[in-house]
Enzyme design. Structure first.
Site, PDB file in Angstrom:
ATOM      1  N   ARG A  27      -3.008  -2.021   5.714  1.00  0.00           N
ATOM      2  CA  ARG A  27      -2.533  -2.709   4.504  1.00  0.00           C
ATOM      3  C   ARG A  27      -3.659  -3.426   3.772  1.00  0.00           C
ATOM      4  NH1 ARG A  27       3.190  -3.546   4.246  1.00  0.00           N
ATOM      5  NH2 ARG A  27       3.944  -1.515   4.895  1.00  0.00           N
ATOM      6  N   ARG A  31      -0.651  -6.526  -1.671  1.00  0.00           N
ATOM      7  CA  ARG A  31      -0.398  -7.770  -2.398  1.00  0.00           C
ATOM      8  C   ARG A  31      -1.406  -8.884  -2.181  1.00  0.00           C
ATOM      9  NH1 ARG A  31       5.734  -8.372  -0.902  1.00  0.00           N
ATOM     10  NH2 ARG A  31       4.834  -7.249   0.829  1.00  0.00           N
ATOM     11  N   ARG A  40      -0.391  -2.926 -10.491  1.00  0.00           N
ATOM     12  CA  ARG A  40       0.964  -2.517 -10.116  1.00  0.00           C
ATOM     13  C   ARG A  40       2.039  -3.075 -11.057  1.00  0.00           C
ATOM     14  NH1 ARG A  40       3.687  -2.053  -5.639  1.00  0.00           N
ATOM     15  NH2 ARG A  40       5.362  -2.212  -7.142  1.00  0.00           N
ATOM     16  N   ASP A  76       3.071   5.542   1.100  1.00  0.00           N
ATOM     17  CA  ASP A  76       3.980   4.891   2.032  1.00  0.00           C
ATOM     18  C   ASP A  76       4.556   5.925   2.989  1.00  0.00           C
ATOM     19  OD1 ASP A  76       5.268   2.021   2.329  1.00  0.00           O
ATOM     20  OD2 ASP A  76       6.774   3.499   2.901  1.00  0.00           O
ATOM     21  N   TYR A 151      14.349   3.898   9.635  1.00  0.00           N
ATOM     22  CA  TYR A 151      14.738   3.569   8.253  1.00  0.00           C
ATOM     23  C   TYR A 151      15.912   4.424   7.783  1.00  0.00           C
ATOM     24  CZ  TYR A 151      10.726   0.523   7.864  1.00  0.00           C
ATOM     25  OH  TYR A 151       9.850  -0.504   8.059  1.00  0.00           O
TER      26      TYR A 151
HETATM   27  O1  CP3 Z   1      -3.418  -0.260   2.576  1.00  0.00           O
HETATM   28  C1  CP3 Z   1      -2.737   0.458   3.303  1.00  0.00           C
HETATM   29  O2  CP3 Z   1      -2.530   0.220   4.520  1.00  0.00           O
HETATM   30  C2  CP3 Z   1      -2.220   1.775   2.768  1.00  0.00           C
HETATM   31  C3  CP3 Z   1      -0.928   1.778   2.218  1.00  0.00           C
HETATM   32  C4  CP3 Z   1       0.320   1.661   3.062  1.00  0.00           C
HETATM   33  C5  CP3 Z   1       1.496   1.115   2.528  1.00  0.00           C
HETATM   34  N1  CP3 Z   1       2.501   1.309   3.431  1.00  0.00           N
HETATM   35  C6  CP3 Z   1       1.583   0.510   1.196  1.00  0.00           C
HETATM   36  C7  CP3 Z   1       2.675  -0.457   0.937  1.00  0.00           C
HETATM   37  C8  CP3 Z   1       0.610   2.131   4.343  1.00  0.00           C
HETATM   38  C9  CP3 Z   1      -0.319   2.750   5.377  1.00  0.00           C
HETATM   39  C10 CP3 Z   1       2.003   1.900   4.564  1.00  0.00           C
HETATM   40  C11 CP3 Z   1       2.704   2.328   5.785  1.00  0.00           C
HETATM   41  C12 CP3 Z   1       4.040   1.776   6.059  1.00  0.00           C
HETATM   42  N2  CP3 Z   1       5.085   1.585   5.201  1.00  0.00           N
HETATM   43  C13 CP3 Z   1       4.476   1.425   7.355  1.00  0.00           C
HETATM   44  C14 CP3 Z   1       3.666   1.565   8.603  1.00  0.00           C
HETATM   45  C15 CP3 Z   1       2.674   0.460   8.702  1.00  0.00           C
HETATM   46  C16 CP3 Z   1       3.247  -0.840   9.166  1.00  0.00           C
HETATM   47  O3  CP3 Z   1       3.163  -1.800   8.407  1.00  0.00           O
HETATM   48  O4  CP3 Z   1       3.732  -0.895  10.304  1.00  0.00           O
HETATM   49  C17 CP3 Z   1       5.798   0.965   7.258  1.00  0.00           C
HETATM   50  C18 CP3 Z   1       6.658   0.455   8.382  1.00  0.00           C
HETATM   51  C19 CP3 Z   1       6.184   1.079   5.890  1.00  0.00           C
HETATM   52  C20 CP3 Z   1       7.487   0.760   5.270  1.00  0.00           C
HETATM   53  C21 CP3 Z   1       7.285  -0.340   4.280  1.00  0.00           C
HETATM   54  N3  CP3 Z   1       6.816  -0.147   2.984  1.00  0.00           N
HETATM   55  C22 CP3 Z   1       7.433  -1.731   4.474  1.00  0.00           C
HETATM   56  C23 CP3 Z   1       7.932  -2.380   5.738  1.00  0.00           C
HETATM   57  C24 CP3 Z   1       7.044  -2.365   3.281  1.00  0.00           C
HETATM   58  C25 CP3 Z   1       6.903  -3.844   3.001  1.00  0.00           C
HETATM   59  C26 CP3 Z   1       8.014  -4.444   2.236  1.00  0.00           C
HETATM   60  C27 CP3 Z   1       7.537  -5.743   1.624  1.00  0.00           C
HETATM   61  O5  CP3 Z   1       7.526  -5.789   0.408  1.00  0.00           O
HETATM   62  O6  CP3 Z   1       7.177  -6.645   2.373  1.00  0.00           O
HETATM   63  C28 CP3 Z   1       6.669  -1.367   2.366  1.00  0.00           C
HETATM   64  C29 CP3 Z   1       6.172  -1.578   0.998  1.00  0.00           C
HETATM   65  C30 CP3 Z   1       4.695  -1.391   0.821  1.00  0.00           C
HETATM   66  N4  CP3 Z   1       3.988  -0.345   1.334  1.00  0.00           N
HETATM   67  C31 CP3 Z   1       3.833  -2.222   0.065  1.00  0.00           C
HETATM   68  C32 CP3 Z   1       2.553  -1.623   0.123  1.00  0.00           C
HETATM   69  C33 CP3 Z   1       1.289  -2.074  -0.551  1.00  0.00           C
HETATM   70  C34 CP3 Z   1       4.225  -3.471  -0.690  1.00  0.00           C
HETATM   71  C35 CP3 Z   1       4.813  -3.030  -1.983  1.00  0.00           C
HETATM   72  C36 CP3 Z   1       4.683  -4.082  -3.047  1.00  0.00           C
HETATM   73  O7  CP3 Z   1       3.583  -4.208  -3.598  1.00  0.00           O
HETATM   74  O8  CP3 Z   1       5.687  -4.721  -3.319  1.00  0.00           O
END
Ligand code: CP3
Length: 358
Positions: A27, A31, A40, A76, A151
């Site tokens: 990540r 944010r 974004r 994602d 999910y």
């Molecule tokens: O920088 C990176 O790591 C690459 C991008 C990345 C994202 N998601 C971007 C993202 C990666 C590798 C993921 C993988 C992902 N997505 C996982 C596995 C990694 C982990 O954290 O265990 C999981 C479980 C998800 C599902 C998911 N997507 C979650 C739980 C969330 C967070 C929700 C939140 O807003 O707290 C997301 C959204 C997400 N994925 C964001 C980003 C940058 C945030 C979106 C935003 O900007 O609002």
């Protein structure tokens, strides 16, 4: 002229000596970065993942700012599922939410397959990112079958994965049909990224730690193994949270590197994954809210413990927390890069008994 194949990150994946311990952050794009929040603005998360210009910019932002040793594709784990045709969205501050949860044999039968054309914008983005990165590797990724299933079955994020486990324990054939379909989607998504130029892949089984080793081995490992074994020519990283009891099994699924959270010291993790697998991790992401001296001390501990593994890639134990001050991560990268390596080309291992020799 720096060479991609000779980068510290790829050398560590291959358990070769490194000039400095490579570091990137799960990540790292997201944010915590004001430049991310700016680009974004006004675009939905999953919509942004299908815009090659945005994916390229957001993937490169943390490389520019932190000087990390690898980029990870901005995308994602649920993106390929959505692109294949499942009605789902990512709700800000919540995570993936699925309109019609998948719970019956008929629901599983209806799940679409991924056509590579569905994620053509991702392939285009990978191509442009790789061109800009030069000698810095790009990590592609996918969600592992169990974590994706969680999910889809729960309909959204879940603490206990109760419905997912109920399906698994109560209707084994439907479970395996679901996991097999998700393995195909994950393998297809990784294949697109590798074909477009990704230098390594990470399989995220973030929530697999909710299973016992016996259940993981029976219900999950065969599917994750099929995903990892479908990947050819690039190193495979296998990661989950709270997987201390599963590390050996996760390695045996076909990983070159196993990602470790902060609960297990890396030297202990190394003994669990065996001598032919590198480790990645494992600083507690919450440490960034403590004073710098505490951050530096903990990072030093991670470097020392990781130095006893046959290969170590520095990372957090899970993703960057959204309120993290990016300047702390910049300082952390500088610290890691300036610390002499244990497995270095020139330094003598502190523990010659367990450190790898050339
Ligand atoms: O920088 C990176 O790591 C690459 C991008 C990345 C994202 N998601 C971007 C993202 C990666 C590798 C993921 C993988 C992902 N997505 C996982 C596995 C990694 C982990 O954290 O265990 C999981 C479980 C998800 C599902 C998911 N997507 C979650 C739980 C969330 C967070 C929700 C939140 O807003 O707290 C997301 C959204 C997400 N994925 C964001 C980003 C940058 C945030 C979106 C935003 O900007 O609002």
């Amino acid at each position: 002229m720096p060479d991609l194949a000779d980068s510290a990150f790829l050398r560590a994946c291959r358990r070769e000596p490194v000039p400095h311990t490579p570091v990137w952050f799960m990540r790292q794009a997201g944010r915590a970065l004001p430049e991310y929040r700016r680009v974004r603005e006004g675009t939905g998360m999953l919509e942004s993942c299908l815009r090659p210009d945005l994916v390229t910019e957001i993937t490169l932002q943390p490389v520019r700012r932190y000087g990390v040793d690898a980029a990870i594709l901005y995308s994602d784990i649920v993106l390929p599922v959505k692109a294949a045709g499942v009605d789902l969205d990512i709700k800000p501050g919540v995570g993936p939410v699925v309109a019609d949860p998948v719970r019956s044999p008929a629901d599983v039968a209806r799940l679409p397959q991924l056509d590579p054309d569905d994620v053509a914008p991702v392939a285009a983005a990978v191509g442009s990112i790789v061109a800009e990165l030069g000698a810095t590797p790009l990590i592609g990724f996918a969600g592992a079958p169990f974590t994706l299933a969680s999910y889809l079955v729960e309909g959204g994020p879940s603490r206990d994965h109760a419905r997912t486990k109920a399906l698994m324990y109560g209707d084994e054939s439907t479970w395996h049909a679901l996991a097999a379909k998700l393995a195909d989607i994950a393998a297809g998504f990784l294949a697109v990224q590798v074909a477009a130029g990704a230098s390594a892949v990470q399989l995220f089984d973030s929530w697999a730690g909710s299973l016992s080793a016996a259940d993981y081995e029976r219900y999950v490992l065969p599917h994750s193994r099929r995903v990892l074994e479908s990947v050819h020519g690039v190193p495979r990283i296998h990661f989950g949270v709270d997987t201390g009891e599963l590390l050996g099994l996760m390695a045996s699924a076909g990983a070159d590197v196993v990602g470790v959270d902060w609960r297990v010291p890396l030297d202990v993790a190394a003994s669990r994954v065996g001598p032919t697998v590198a480790v990645q991790g494992n600083l507690d992401p919450a440490i960034v809210f403590a004073p710098w001296d505490a951050v530096a001390a903990r990072a030093g501990e991670v470097l020392r413990q990781g130095g006893r593994a046959p290969g170590h890639i520095f990372n957090l134990g899970h993703g960057v927390l959204p309120d993290t001050d990016p300047d702390i991560l910049t300082r952390l990268v500088e610290l890691i890069h300036s610390t002499p390596t244990v497995n270095g080309r020139t330094d003598t291992p502190i523990d010659a008994g367990s450190a790898r020799r050339e």
